[in-house]
Write an enzyme that holds these catalytic residues in place. Structure first.
Site, mmCIF file in Angstrom:
data_model
loop_
_atom_site.group_PDB
_atom_site.id
_atom_site.type_symbol
_atom_site.label_atom_id
_atom_site.label_comp_id
_atom_site.label_asym_id
_atom_site.label_seq_id
_atom_site.Cartn_x
_atom_site.Cartn_y
_atom_site.Cartn_z
ATOM 1 N N ASP A 1 -11.773 -10.135 -2.794
ATOM 2 C CA ASP A 1 -12.082 -10.144 -1.368
ATOM 3 C C ASP A 1 -13.553 -10.348 -1.053
ATOM 4 O O ASP A 1 -13.880 -10.938 -0.018
ATOM 5 C CB ASP A 1 -11.589 -8.840 -0.726
ATOM 6 C CG ASP A 1 -10.075 -8.819 -0.523
ATOM 7 O OD1 ASP A 1 -9.475 -9.914 -0.435
ATOM 8 O OD2 ASP A 1 -9.498 -7.725 -0.464
ATOM 9 N N TYR B 1 -5.368 -5.870 5.289
ATOM 10 C CA TYR B 1 -5.900 -4.580 4.840
ATOM 11 C C TYR B 1 -7.204 -4.237 5.535
ATOM 12 O O TYR B 1 -8.022 -5.105 5.791
ATOM 13 C CB TYR B 1 -6.174 -4.619 3.327
ATOM 14 C CG TYR B 1 -5.173 -3.813 2.539
ATOM 15 C CD1 TYR B 1 -4.072 -4.420 1.965
ATOM 16 C CD2 TYR B 1 -5.335 -2.434 2.372
ATOM 17 C CE1 TYR B 1 -3.144 -3.684 1.247
ATOM 18 C CE2 TYR B 1 -4.406 -1.697 1.651
ATOM 19 C CZ TYR B 1 -3.311 -2.323 1.096
ATOM 20 O OH TYR B 1 -2.402 -1.597 0.392
#
Lengths: 706, 706
Positions: free
Chosen positions: B350, B438
């Protein structure tokens, strides 16, 4: 308790004066290194407890009940000529079925007390029925082990010792002024035949000269073994006369003497968790806590400190669903890592030897617990069987720490600017046991999302060892050190803390199963996927106790679920709770080392046993000097069936502690915790409908001085 | 950035309408599943940033500086004909020696920017010198990997796809109204030669019909691979037409639509951390935080999110002593555990693929952060090189959670009634990255006792997989499930989160060593002691990198110290900090599995490397589609010397996540943390002189409505 305590000391002092002709200006300062002699309120000062009535089957014994038990015991034939020492006297819980069957407003199940007492060196185990007014069970223990030490046991040891010539000579030889002498009695563990068959304590001493923190000034190498029933000194070893008593420099920690120190440092502006509309929880009938979606029963206990019972959480349909029947700290194992004569026996089992409730002092308002805390008193019995009050022993408070319950920010396309967040508010029940030098902060934290966090914080003083060295450069063989030099002439000895919890989980009812959900690496087959490997969750339900003796493995991880095999979620998933381990430090001692035999609960991190009313204390009912014949490991060796049974989960939270200078003279708190977390227990996020905080919810506050 | 974004969408929609003749009532909802297209403030709306000036060598690039860089790049010869896409543009930190040598008031070291850009499918790495006004370094990358994806890259993929006939047919076949279509682009990982040599994204889609929570309504099995530079569809796979799109029932989580739901539940009274005299911290020159005994520099970063620099703590003599030169989240590895065609590539990194700062939305006041928080904006460059403001990206606040800094109760003998306790107040710096579904809550918490706690909370939405099943009873082969049925037709797929931190520790200066203090079981010799075994701390200093590649072991425990070999405590102990691991979940994938090669930082929990300006990102500078040629594991394979060197500690915090129904439709936060803790760094407890709280310190508060 207090009056005789002091009178007795003055008597001892007179003897000592007679022998040594010391100054009479002050008495000896005597303390019990790991004792239960904390300040108690005589019952007549707490009139509101005089008429306490039990309102729930699990409510602790009341003042009137304890008085009645004393009367019954006084009239009990074996105790007619001599009243025994009452080591513990506490509620004998009704059978679980009776408790679960009871409804508010109904008559309570029969009230009974469990009594462990000592008379003429023998341990008497009794059950007293309060309704019948008789002793219904009386057993004289023939196995190993004794009940918790009482204050009287420990002061007896000091009385005996203070009149011992050899001991007095040793103190004189160390050059310690008797006015500065502080001695404490310590449980001896069990180390073979030499010390069997008699109740003994080990006494060690300190200089309290010019400091409230005598722990940092040990008289190293002087250990007296005293038989507390025969009132005689068994042995004195005095091997440390060449070791200086560490100086008092830098040992004081009292705010009242802070003028010795620099300014307050570091300083921060006043800060407080404020609730202008008051806390959201209520205490019903003295022991039932209702807060948000939770309800549970809480009671002080002389041994466990604090017992949480019948914890239930509200489901979407309004139904309260059972999570845990009972949870508490069952044992605390604290082995010090030094084989020396003055140290080898320091392998404490604090719950069974001293009592976590017995050593829990009154909490300090605004500092131990925040404003708006509710304080609960403990009601216990002293060695003479009379009730006393431990005021402010438990606090309960709501917590908002700036954390987030759940949140999501969405990417703002098409005017779709979503930012949702919910503040996290929890409820904490706290108790602090000051087992001599160490302070254990026990927290049970309840979250609205169904999580229960069980946390232990460690503060207080190190148990330190005197050494001739002032600097590690002077130490020739530093490899032989059993700890860290934390101040001049002071070694902080390496040690462990293992706190073992008894968790009688009742997920939607008593009969549950235990599953290990193992994450297993799978290899893909040729051509199946560009991936070579992935993890798969494989669920295995434990059939017997041996299937559930768990040593945690980082590279073979699992989730550990307790679930109800007869209840499924809307989607058919088993409804359960998982334990999320934390504070994972294993005991590494030999399994056949005496302390490890006694603390065999620490051989695994997780165990599961069938519920059994007699299997409460992981180190055995009679822990002091026990040989480990009555431990969780022994019970569980039967490998009983645990599938779809009323089962108990045991978890041990551990700390290895290699001391450092920052731990001197008082340790900044170190904490660890583990969690019980719902897993397919709710059909969806149970806090989905929680409210965000708006500006108008917040209070308007002013400095008190403004 | 916003205006062109929307305009472009309307253009695409027109094309789609032309092809399919759909209703024109609303446009497609298009989103980027894991993208950087969060709401930004155009610079002209934040006039206070227009004249920002850097005041510290580590201050982030300012609006004027970014504008200047754009001018310099526009005039740079290779870009004269076509301005490249600016993928990242951020401060090129001066050498550590320059930063450490700089004093406030002095001229700053030369200001430079690092630029990663893409032109015609080639990656250009540049250094721009702002003082000289020129590009001083220009390299065209020839290795694997590309810079972070930009919003434009991701929307390009959607534009291309929406004009693709096959894709439109697939959507029609699923019966999804184009008005409800929400598609997102996702990084593809690296899985061999097929997809090398071109910058691609994987696009997957959802139904946003009747819910803001389209994540819970996947159009399963439809995956489009798009070349974003050539603007062409590489491949469309559509294997899930028999899988229904999950219904919208129970997916909404907005407070504004709460009327659909029952009452607020569970409800608690308003609560707030109040500071009537204000917070105790100050922000100097925009980025220097001073609080209690700490001072540190903090800056937003497009990739790391938040960088803490030059953290120093005050010693007793008033001196500020260095603890950490630089700390930040270097990579976040999130492998999903499903080998299917539509899932195998979900092995996200990420930080390197999306950017933790790029995905950090504005924090929601009073809910994401408490009252009295200080909010800091991010100043970044968009793909066209122009500056934009990410408002309220970081918050800084003081925390009092009812915890105890240190305490001790003494046994009250001889009027010796000691109860001392100090409340614990800390400082938190927080940022939340919403990497698509998320939400990662990143906290750095500073304690007055010298501890730094680094915490990650996970919330937001699961990445879910469609399934034909509505109940697990209907599933014939439940062993083949790659996750948990969390709602009807919805599987929460098993996955991991591994957050790798770069911690450039400088304990009292740059040159440090790393020691493993191993607790080893010693057996006593015959007759030495009644004890058979005890633990001894054995210290071993790491010579080279291989000595410090650590896999944690429960049954072979160690402390891990970074210490300054040239500075000793008063007693001669090495002064250092230890790392206290937490959140220990290891990556278990095969070491030669492509995602694990790229995320080889997760092969160990701890690594130590010599400081090297180019070794910043654990997964490599150019992470997207990289083959793992530039990872921590590769650098560290050289086994360089690390003793008494400027060293960097790397720690990976891990989570295994087997989803459960409670995670639907939005997950209650789950957190883990690790700590950096002083060990013989201070000569004694650094908060010994902290002040207790008195009644008069507390505010008087009223409900806002009163």
């Amino acid at each position: 308790m207090e009056t005789p305590y002091f009178i007795r000391f003055f008597l001892i002092i007179s003897i000592a004066f007679f022998i040594f002709g010391c100054s009479t200006s002050t008495a000896y300062r005597i303390t019990n290194l790991r004792s239960s002699s904390v300040i108690n309120t005589p019952v007549h000062n707490s009139s509101h407890h005089l008429t306490d009535t039990p309102l729930h089957p699990l409510d602790p014994l009341t003042v009137p009940e304890i008085n009645k038990i004393r009367s019954i015991l006084s009239a009990f034939e074996p105790f007619l000529s001599s009243f025994p020492s009452i080591n513990t006297l506490s509620l004998d819980e009704p059978d679980k079925s009776q408790v679960l069957g009871w409804k508010p407003g109904e008559q309570l199940p029969p009230r009974r007390a469990s009594v462990e007492s000592v008379l003429d060196g023998q341990t008497h185990l009794l059950t007293v029925d309060l309704d019948l007014g008789v002793v219904t069970r009386h057993v004289v223990s023939i196995g190993s082990g004794y009940p918790m030490l009482t204050t009287e046991d420990q002061t007896t040891a000091l009385e005996v010792l203070y009149s011992d010539l050899e001991f007095n000579k040793s103190i004189l030889a160390r050059g310690v002024d008797f006015n500065d002498l502080v001695c404490g009695s310590s449980s001896p563990g069990w180390y073979g035949a030499d010390e069997e068959g008699k109740r003994i304590v080990k006494v060690q001493c300190f200089s309290g000269q010019n400091t409230p923190n005598y722990y940092m000034r040990p008289i190293e190498g002087l250990t007296a073994t005293v038989d507390v029933d025969k009132r005689e000194v068994v042995k004195i070893t005095d091997t440390g006369r060449d070791i200086p008593i560490p100086k008092e420099t830098n040992t004081d920690y009292l705010y009242s003497t802070r003028s010795q120190f620099p300014d307050v440092d570091p300083e921060t502006n006043p800060m407080s968790m404020e609730q202008p509309k008051g806390p959201s929880f209520t205490i019903e009938n003295g022991h039932i806590v209702k807060w948000a979606n939770w309800v549970f029963h809480i009671r002080p206990d002389i041994r466990a400190g604090m017992i949480i019972s019948q914890a239930m959480i509200r489901a979407e349909n309004g139904e309260y669903r059972s999570v845990m029947y009972k949870g508490f700290a069952s044992e605390v194992f604290v082995p010090y890592m030094d084989p020396d004569e003055a140290w080898y026996f320091k392998t404490y089992m604090d719950a069974g030897e001293y009592g976590l409730g017995a050593t829990a002092m009154a909490l300090l308002e605004l500092n131990d617990c925040p404003r708006y805390s509710y304080y609960m008193d403990g009601v216990f019995a002293s060695a003479d069987g009379r009730p006393f009050i431990r005021p402010n022993m438990i606090c309960i408070f709501e917590r908002y720490a700036g954390d987030i319950g759940w949140r999501h920010s969405e990417i703002p396309v098409m005017g779709f600017d979503i930012r949702e967040s919910r503040p996290k508010v929890t409820l904490v029940a706290r108790m602090v046991a000051s087992v001599g030098n160490y302070d254990y902060i026990f927290d049970w934290e309840f979250q609205t999302d169904g999580v229960i966090r069980i946390k232990v914080g460690l503060s207080g003083m190190l148990l330190v060892k005197g050494t001739p060295y002032e600097n590690i450069y002077n130490i020739s063989n530093i490899e032989d050190m059993t700890g860290t030099l934390v101040s001049e002439n002071v070694i902080g000895v390496v040690h462990d803390h293992h706190i073992s919890y008894h968790l009688d989980m009742d997920i939607d009812g008593p009969n549950n199963s235990f599953a290990e959900v193992n994450l297993v690496k799978e290899e893909t087959s040729l051509g199946q996927s560009p991936r070579k490997s992935y993890l798969k969750a494989k669920r295995k339900v434990a059939k017997t106790e041996n299937d559930a003796k768990i040593k945690l493995k980082l590279y073979d991880p699992s989730e550990f679920h307790v679930f109800n095999p007869t209840r499924r979620s809307r989607l058919g998933n088993p409804t359960g709770y998982m334990i999320i381990p934390g504070g994972t430090a294993a005991s590494l001692l030999d399994h056949d080392d005496p302390p490890q035999i006694r603390a065999a609960v620490t051989n695994n991190q997780i165990w599961v046993t069938p519920h059994n009313k007699s299997e409460v204390w992981a180190g055995g009912l009679l822990t002091s000097q026990s040989k480990g014949e009555d431990t969780l490991a022994v019970w569980s060796a039967r490998d009983r069936e645990i599938e779809n049974k009323d089962i108990v989960l045991w978890y041990t939270l551990g700390f290895h502690h290699i001391p450092c200078q920052e731990d001197f003279p008082v340790m900044p708190t170190v904490s660890s915790s583990f969690e019980l977390k719902p897993v397919n227990f709710f059909d969806r996020n149970p806090i989905l409908n929680a409210k965000p905080t708006f500006q108008e919810d917040l209070p308007r506050c002013f400095a008190a001085s403004s």
